[in-house]
Design an enzyme around this catalytic site. Structure first.
Site, PDB file in Angstrom:
ATOM      1  N   LYS A  68       0.822  -1.222   0.000  1.00 50.98           N
ATOM      2  CA  LYS A  68       0.000   0.000   0.000  1.00 50.98           C
ATOM      3  C   LYS A  68       0.858   1.275   0.000  1.00 50.98           C
ATOM      4  O   LYS A  68       0.496   2.257  -0.643  1.00 50.98           O
ATOM      5  CB  LYS A  68      -0.950   0.004   1.198  1.00 50.98           C
ATOM      6  CG  LYS A  68      -2.057  -1.047   1.080  1.00 50.98           C
ATOM      7  CD  LYS A  68      -3.032  -0.953   2.235  1.00 50.98           C
ATOM      8  CE  LYS A  68      -4.021  -2.099   2.199  1.00 50.98           C
ATOM      9  NZ  LYS A  68      -5.001  -2.045   3.282  1.00 50.98           N
ATOM     10  N   ASP A 105     -10.234   2.118   2.286  1.00 46.19           N
ATOM     11  CA  ASP A 105     -10.412   1.365   3.541  1.00 46.19           C
ATOM     12  C   ASP A 105     -11.258   2.142   4.557  1.00 46.19           C
ATOM     13  O   ASP A 105     -12.163   1.581   5.179  1.00 46.19           O
ATOM     14  CB  ASP A 105      -9.047   1.048   4.181  1.00 46.19           C
ATOM     15  CG  ASP A 105      -8.327  -0.083   3.454  1.00 46.19           C
ATOM     16  OD1 ASP A 105      -8.995  -0.882   2.784  1.00 46.19           O
ATOM     17  OD2 ASP A 105      -7.095  -0.154   3.576  1.00 46.19           O
TER      18      ASP A 105
HETATM   19  P1  NDP Z   1       0.430  -2.662  10.664  1.00 45.20           P
HETATM   20  O1  NDP Z   1       1.441  -3.735  10.695  1.00 45.20           O
HETATM   21  O2  NDP Z   1       0.681  -1.433   9.853  1.00 45.20           O
HETATM   22  O3  NDP Z   1       0.191  -2.131  12.194  1.00 45.20           O
HETATM   23  C1  NDP Z   1       0.001  -3.053  13.215  1.00 45.20           C
HETATM   24  C2  NDP Z   1      -0.421  -2.335  14.494  1.00 45.20           C
HETATM   25  O4  NDP Z   1      -0.794  -3.334  15.450  1.00 45.20           O
HETATM   26  C3  NDP Z   1       0.691  -1.514  15.155  1.00 45.20           C
HETATM   27  O5  NDP Z   1       0.114  -0.360  15.721  1.00 45.20           O
HETATM   28  C4  NDP Z   1       1.214  -2.473  16.247  1.00 45.20           C
HETATM   29  O6  NDP Z   1       1.755  -1.802  17.372  1.00 45.20           O
HETATM   30  C5  NDP Z   1      -0.071  -3.150  16.652  1.00 45.20           C
HETATM   31  N1  NDP Z   1       0.097  -4.490  17.269  1.00 45.20           N
HETATM   32  C6  NDP Z   1       0.521  -5.628  16.672  1.00 45.20           C
HETATM   33  N2  NDP Z   1       0.475  -6.656  17.532  1.00 45.20           N
HETATM   34  C7  NDP Z   1       0.016  -6.163  18.710  1.00 45.20           C
HETATM   35  C8  NDP Z   1      -0.256  -6.733  19.988  1.00 45.20           C
HETATM   36  N3  NDP Z   1      -0.069  -8.039  20.222  1.00 45.20           N
HETATM   37  N4  NDP Z   1      -0.744  -5.934  20.974  1.00 45.20           N
HETATM   38  C9  NDP Z   1      -0.937  -4.613  20.742  1.00 45.20           C
HETATM   39  N5  NDP Z   1      -0.704  -4.009  19.545  1.00 45.20           N
HETATM   40  C10 NDP Z   1      -0.223  -4.782  18.548  1.00 45.20           C
HETATM   41  O7  NDP Z   1      -0.944  -3.375  10.255  1.00 45.20           O
HETATM   42  P2  NDP Z   1      -2.184  -2.712   9.491  1.00 45.20           P
HETATM   43  O8  NDP Z   1      -2.428  -1.396  10.128  1.00 45.20           O
HETATM   44  O9  NDP Z   1      -1.958  -2.773   8.027  1.00 45.20           O
HETATM   45  O10 NDP Z   1      -3.384  -3.747   9.802  1.00 45.20           O
HETATM   46  C11 NDP Z   1      -4.014  -3.770  11.077  1.00 45.20           C
HETATM   47  C12 NDP Z   1      -5.238  -4.677  11.020  1.00 45.20           C
HETATM   48  O11 NDP Z   1      -6.258  -4.121  10.181  1.00 45.20           O
HETATM   49  C13 NDP Z   1      -4.964  -6.078  10.487  1.00 45.20           C
HETATM   50  O12 NDP Z   1      -5.622  -7.007  11.326  1.00 45.20           O
HETATM   51  C14 NDP Z   1      -5.600  -6.067   9.103  1.00 45.20           C
HETATM   52  O13 NDP Z   1      -6.045  -7.353   8.723  1.00 45.20           O
HETATM   53  C15 NDP Z   1      -6.776  -5.134   9.331  1.00 45.20           C
HETATM   54  N6  NDP Z   1      -7.291  -4.522   8.092  1.00 45.20           N
HETATM   55  C16 NDP Z   1      -8.565  -4.837   7.694  1.00 45.20           C
HETATM   56  C17 NDP Z   1      -9.099  -4.298   6.533  1.00 45.20           C
HETATM   57  C18 NDP Z   1     -10.494  -4.676   6.127  1.00 45.20           C
HETATM   58  O14 NDP Z   1     -10.890  -4.370   4.986  1.00 45.20           O
HETATM   59  N7  NDP Z   1     -11.293  -5.298   6.968  1.00 45.20           N
HETATM   60  C19 NDP Z   1      -8.342  -3.355   5.703  1.00 45.20           C
HETATM   61  C20 NDP Z   1      -7.022  -3.054   6.238  1.00 45.20           C
HETATM   62  C21 NDP Z   1      -6.525  -3.644   7.382  1.00 45.20           C
HETATM   63  P3  NDP Z   1       3.292  -1.275  17.380  1.00 45.20           P
HETATM   64  O15 NDP Z   1       3.300  -0.021  16.571  1.00 45.20           O
HETATM   65  O16 NDP Z   1       3.588  -1.034  18.811  1.00 45.20           O
HETATM   66  O17 NDP Z   1       4.113  -2.378  16.768  1.00 45.20           O
END
Ligand code: NDP
Length: 277
Positions: A68, A105
Site C-alpha cells: 500500500k 479502507d
Molecule cells: P500494521 O502492521 O501497519 O500495524 C500493526 C499495528 O498493530 C501496530 O500499531 C502495532 O503496534 C499493533 N500491534 C501488533 N500486535 C500487537 C499486539 N499483540 N498488541 C498490541 N498491539 C499490537 O498493520 P495494518 O495497520 O496494516 O493492519 C491492522 C489490522 O487491520 C490487520 O488485522 C488487518 O487485517 C486489518 N485490516 C482490515 C481491513 C479490512 O478491509 N477489513 C483493511 C485493512 C486492514 P506497534 O506499533 O507497537 O508495533
C-alpha cells in the site's frame, strides 16, 4: 465485440484474498464485463508488475500487504484521503490515461458501521487501537463524521503521537499508550492492531467501553476474533469484525472503476454464509 476489462489485486501473501470473489459477485450483480485476478507480487517486484499490468491494458488494481505504501509512491495523482493516509489500496486508470491512487479502507469502515449496522459516529467518543497503516487510513473518514473526540492508543506510544500530529490540522486527536486509558470510557472502540491475526488482544482495562458502546475489529476471521470476544465480555451493544468493511472498501473501488455502486448487503450475506459453512 465487447471487450473484457481486466482488474487484479497485488500482494504477498495473496492466495487468501477474498477480493476476486467479491468483485466477481459485484460484476455479476451489475452485469459488468470484467475479470478480476490475484497476482503474487513482492515489494521488490511491484514497480515492474504495476507498469506491465497497466501497459497491457489493465483498468484497475487493488494493492494489499505489503504494497500500500509503494502504491502511494507510484500514484502521482491521489485523493485527499489517500494522500493523508500515505497508503493506496486502489489504482484506477482515468479518462486521460493518468493513474489515480485512492484509499477506500476508511470509507469502507465508516459505511459498514453507519449504514450496515446503524451506529452513528457523530458526537461519539472514539478510541482507535493501533497506529499502523490501517489506523492511518481510517482517521480522516471518521473525523468527517464529526465524532466528539478521537483517541489513538498504541503499544509504541511514539507512533500514536506521530499519527495524531499528522492529522492535527483536521482535529485534535489524543494519543497515548494503553496504561493511560485507565479511567476513561468510549462509545466505540476500533481495533486496528494486527493482534487478532495471532488471536491476541491489546492490554485493555475493564470499563473502557461505555454502556451501550460498540466494538469493531478491522480484522476478520472464520471465528470470533480475540477482540470481538472481548467485546462480548464487555456487554457491547455490537461486537463486529471487519468482513463488512472489506466488502464496502471493495464497493468503493468498484465505483471508482465502473462508475456504479453495487448492492453490498447480498454480497456480505454470501460471504458470511461461506465462512460459516
Ligand atoms: P500494521 O502492521 O501497519 O500495524 C500493526 C499495528 O498493530 C501496530 O500499531 C502495532 O503496534 C499493533 N500491534 C501488533 N500486535 C500487537 C499486539 N499483540 N498488541 C498490541 N498491539 C499490537 O498493520 P495494518 O495497520 O496494516 O493492519 C491492522 C489490522 O487491520 C490487520 O488485522 C488487518 O487485517 C486489518 N485490516 C482490515 C481491513 C479490512 O478491509 N477489513 C483493511 C485493512 C486492514 P506497534 O506499533 O507497537 O508495533
Amino acid at each position: 465485440m465487447s471487450q473484457i476489462d481486466h482488474y487484479a489485486v497485488f500482494g504477498s501473501p495473496i492466495e487468501h484474498s477474498k477480493s476476486p470473489r467479491i468483485h466477481t459477485l459485484f460484476a455479476e450483480q451489475t452485469q459488468q464485463l470484467m475479470e478480476y485476478s490475484t497476482q503474487l507480487v513482492s515489494a521488490e517486484k511491484f514497480p515492474r508488475a504495476v507498469k506491465d499490468f497497466f501497459s497491457s491494458g489493465g483498468r484497475g488494481l487493488n494493492c494489499t500487504v505489503p504494497l500500500k505504501e509503494l502504491a502511494w509512491e507510484y500514484a502521482k495523482l491521489k485523493t485527499e484521503r489517500a494522500e493523508l493516509a500515505k497508503a493506496v489500496n486502489t489504482l484506477a486508470v482515468q479518462a486521460d490515461g493518468r493513474i489515480l491512487g485512492d484509499n477506500t479502507d476508511g470509507i469502507g469502515l465508516v459505511t459498514d458501521i453507519q449504514n450496515n449496522h446503524g451506529i452513528s459516529l457523530k458526537q461519539k467518543r472514539i478510541l482507535i487501537l493501533g497506529a499502523g497503516g490501517a489506523s492511518r487510513g481510517i482517521i480522516l473518514p471518521i473525523l468527517e463524521q464529526l465524532p466528539l473526540s478521537m483517541t489513538i492508543a498504541n503499544r509504541t506510544v511514539a507512533k500514536a503521537v506521530t499519527l495524531a500530529d499528522e492529522f492535527c490540522h483536521k482535529a485534535k486527536i489524543n494519543a497515548c499508550g494503553y496504561d493511560a486509558l485507565k479511567g476513561q470510557s468510549f462509545d466505540l472502540i476500533l481495533n486496528a492492531t494486527s493482534a487478532s491475526l495471532t488471536d491476541e488482544l491489546p492490554p485493555l482495562a475493564a470499563g473502557l467501553l461505555a454502556e451501550q458502546g460498540s466494538c469493531y475489529d478491522l480484522a476478520y476471521a472464520n471465528k470470533a476474533t480475540a477482540f470481538v470476544r472481548w467485546g462480548y465480555e464487555q456487554h457491547a451493544s455490537n461486537s463486529l469484525d471487519g468482513l463488512g468493511m472489506l466488502v464496502e472498501q471493495a464497493a468503493e473501488a468498484f465505483y471508482l472503476w465502473r462508475g456504479m455502486r453495487p448492492d453490498t448487503l447480498p454480497v456480505i450475506q454470501i460471504l458470511e454464509a461461506e465462512r460459516n459453512s
